[in-house]
Motif scaffolding. Sequence first.
Motif, PDB file in Angstrom:
ATOM      1  N   ALA A  37       0.780  -1.108   0.154  1.00 10.79           N
ATOM      2  CA  ALA A  37       0.019  -0.022   0.137  1.00 10.79           C
ATOM      3  C   ALA A  37       0.935   1.431   0.077  1.00 10.79           C
ATOM      4  O   ALA A  37       1.979   1.314   0.481  1.00 10.79           O
ATOM      5  CB  ALA A  37      -0.856   0.037   1.152  1.00 10.79           C
ATOM      6  N   MET A  38       0.174   2.418  -0.528  1.00  8.39           N
ATOM      7  CA  MET A  38       1.011   3.636  -0.333  1.00  8.39           C
ATOM      8  C   MET A  38       1.174   4.122   0.746  1.00  8.39           C
ATOM      9  O   MET A  38       0.044   4.096   1.719  1.00  8.39           O
ATOM     10  CB  MET A  38       0.304   4.929  -1.260  1.00  8.39           C
ATOM     11  CG  MET A  38       0.233   4.365  -2.755  1.00  8.39           C
ATOM     12  SD  MET A  38       1.965   4.333  -3.716  1.00  8.39           S
ATOM     13  CE  MET A  38       2.360   5.855  -3.633  1.00  8.39           C
ATOM     14  N   LYS A  43      -3.243   3.451  -0.248  1.00 11.22           N
ATOM     15  CA  LYS A  43      -3.977   3.260  -1.479  1.00 11.22           C
ATOM     16  C   LYS A  43      -3.222   1.930  -1.990  1.00 11.22           C
ATOM     17  O   LYS A  43      -2.098   2.097  -1.968  1.00 11.22           O
ATOM     18  CB  LYS A  43      -3.870   4.347  -2.445  1.00 11.22           C
ATOM     19  CG  LYS A  43      -4.496   4.115  -3.735  1.00 11.22           C
ATOM     20  CD  LYS A  43      -4.420   5.535  -4.550  1.00 11.22           C
ATOM     21  CE  LYS A  43      -5.167   5.366  -5.845  1.00 11.22           C
ATOM     22  NZ  LYS A  43      -4.264   4.417  -6.946  1.00 11.22           N
ATOM     23  N   ALA A  44      -3.692   1.073  -2.481  1.00  9.26           N
ATOM     24  CA  ALA A  44      -3.061  -0.235  -2.968  1.00  9.26           C
ATOM     25  C   ALA A  44      -2.212  -0.065  -4.135  1.00  9.26           C
ATOM     26  O   ALA A  44      -2.633   0.828  -5.155  1.00  9.26           O
ATOM     27  CB  ALA A  44      -4.288  -1.250  -3.506  1.00  9.26           C
ATOM     28  N   MET A  45      -1.154  -0.673  -4.100  1.00 10.88           N
ATOM     29  CA  MET A  45      -0.274  -0.289  -5.371  1.00 10.88           C
ATOM     30  C   MET A  45      -0.549  -1.213  -6.737  1.00 10.88           C
ATOM     31  O   MET A  45      -1.195  -2.343  -6.179  1.00 10.88           O
ATOM     32  CB  MET A  45       1.354  -0.896  -5.032  1.00 10.88           C
ATOM     33  CG  MET A  45       1.665  -0.240  -3.460  1.00 10.88           C
ATOM     34  SD  MET A  45       3.206   0.588  -3.797  1.00 10.88           S
ATOM     35  CE  MET A  45       4.423  -0.539  -4.309  1.00 10.88           C
ATOM     36  N   SER A  46      -0.129  -0.678  -7.729  1.00 11.25           N
ATOM     37  CA  SER A  46      -0.569  -1.334  -8.946  1.00 11.25           C
ATOM     38  C   SER A  46       0.182  -2.628  -9.289  1.00 11.25           C
ATOM     39  O   SER A  46      -0.154  -3.567  -9.813  1.00 11.25           O
ATOM     40  CB  SER A  46      -0.244  -0.226 -10.116  1.00 11.25           C
ATOM     41  OG  SER A  46      -0.535  -0.791 -11.345  1.00 11.25           O
ATOM     42  N   SER A  59       6.264  -1.886   1.513  1.00 14.64           N
ATOM     43  CA  SER A  59       5.511  -0.519   1.379  1.00 14.64           C
ATOM     44  C   SER A  59       4.208  -0.639   2.019  1.00 14.64           C
ATOM     45  O   SER A  59       3.447  -1.576   1.694  1.00 14.64           O
ATOM     46  CB  SER A  59       5.469  -0.098   0.117  1.00 14.64           C
ATOM     47  OG  SER A  59       4.606   1.100   0.024  1.00 14.64           O
ATOM     48  N   ASP A  60       3.864   0.079   3.265  1.00 14.24           N
ATOM     49  CA  ASP A  60       2.524  -0.031   3.552  1.00 14.24           C
ATOM     50  C   ASP A  60       2.179   1.468   4.174  1.00 14.24           C
ATOM     51  O   ASP A  60       2.864   2.156   3.911  1.00 14.24           O
ATOM     52  CB  ASP A  60       2.328  -1.003   4.612  1.00 14.24           C
ATOM     53  CG  ASP A  60       3.431  -0.865   6.242  1.00 14.24           C
ATOM     54  OD1 ASP A  60       3.791   0.240   6.309  1.00 14.24           O
ATOM     55  OD2 ASP A  60       3.684  -1.821   6.878  1.00 14.24           O
ATOM     56  N   ILE A  61       1.220   1.439   4.923  1.00 14.77           N
ATOM     57  CA  ILE A  61       0.629   2.622   5.065  1.00 14.77           C
ATOM     58  C   ILE A  61       1.483   3.503   6.008  1.00 14.77           C
ATOM     59  O   ILE A  61       1.485   4.841   5.962  1.00 14.77           O
ATOM     60  CB  ILE A  61      -0.728   2.443   5.816  1.00 14.77           C
ATOM     61  CG1 ILE A  61      -1.490   4.007   5.886  1.00 14.77           C
ATOM     62  CG2 ILE A  61      -0.686   2.018   7.285  1.00 14.77           C
ATOM     63  CD1 ILE A  61      -3.143   3.859   5.960  1.00 14.77           C
ATOM     64  N   LYS A  62       2.308   2.862   6.857  1.00 15.13           N
ATOM     65  CA  LYS A  62       3.547   3.493   7.697  1.00 15.13           C
ATOM     66  C   LYS A  62       4.565   3.997   6.947  1.00 15.13           C
ATOM     67  O   LYS A  62       5.212   4.556   7.651  1.00 15.13           O
ATOM     68  CB  LYS A  62       3.810   2.397   8.756  1.00 15.13           C
ATOM     69  CG  LYS A  62       2.911   2.059   9.859  1.00 15.13           C
ATOM     70  CD  LYS A  62       3.239   1.231  10.584  1.00 15.13           C
ATOM     71  CE  LYS A  62       3.482  -0.372  10.156  1.00 15.13           C
ATOM     72  NZ  LYS A  62       3.862  -1.379  11.165  1.00 15.13           N
TER      73      LYS A  62
END
Length: 200
Positions: A37-38, A43-46, A59-62
């Motif tokens: 996630a970004m 937001k979900a990564m492509s 990569s996550d919300i943190k």
Amino acid sequence: MIEGFRFLPEYFSPAQQKALVAEILSLLETCPLYRGAMPRTGKAMSVRNSNLGPLGWVSDIKGYRYQPTHPATGEPWGPIPKAMLDLWSDVSDYPAPPQACLVNWYEAGSRLGLHIDADETARDAPVVSVSLGSRALFRLGGLERSDPTSSMRLASGDVVVLGGVSRRAYHGVDRIYPDSSTLIPGGGRINLTLRRVTAP
Ligand code: MD3
Ligand code: FE
């Protein structure tokens, strides 16, 4: 072209590409792809990711970071394939091995926005990239987001070495050409990047 950028087209033969994909698919069974996630927005990564090696980029919300275990399984990442370690020895003049092999998995509509890779403390080490499967439209800019960019297609077996100034340049993937290779079941693209995270 920006200093330190090296393009090595068809570095891997079709037979080597097949063997590397088979090894990656097998390693992904215990070290599965996941969707990050970004930071901040969540937001979900492509692109889906996994990693091989003692450290992996997540990569996550943190935020973005390197960590020794898979975020979903809690297990250590799998080993970096020997062909990838040999590639690092061949094309990088760095005096220590890579610590992470980031696996990026693109489907037909996947994109990777313009960004810089700044989560590694070993800033003097190159990033070495291998493209497998469908062709991608890769964009490389300069040190500022607003700098002019140039685009090139990366095809299966191509290697890109980002050393010197190019290591700090903005770059991204604008599109995948979905039916441009039969190497990967379903017509996807795998990009492997070798990274040194900490100074030796
Ligand atoms: C230029 N990957 O994983 S590979 C990434 O195709 C990434 O999956 C793209 O950007 C992909 O961070 C591009 C070529 C590449 C890799 C790392 C770079 C270009 C780079 C680091 C700095 C500058
Ligand atoms: Fe990048």
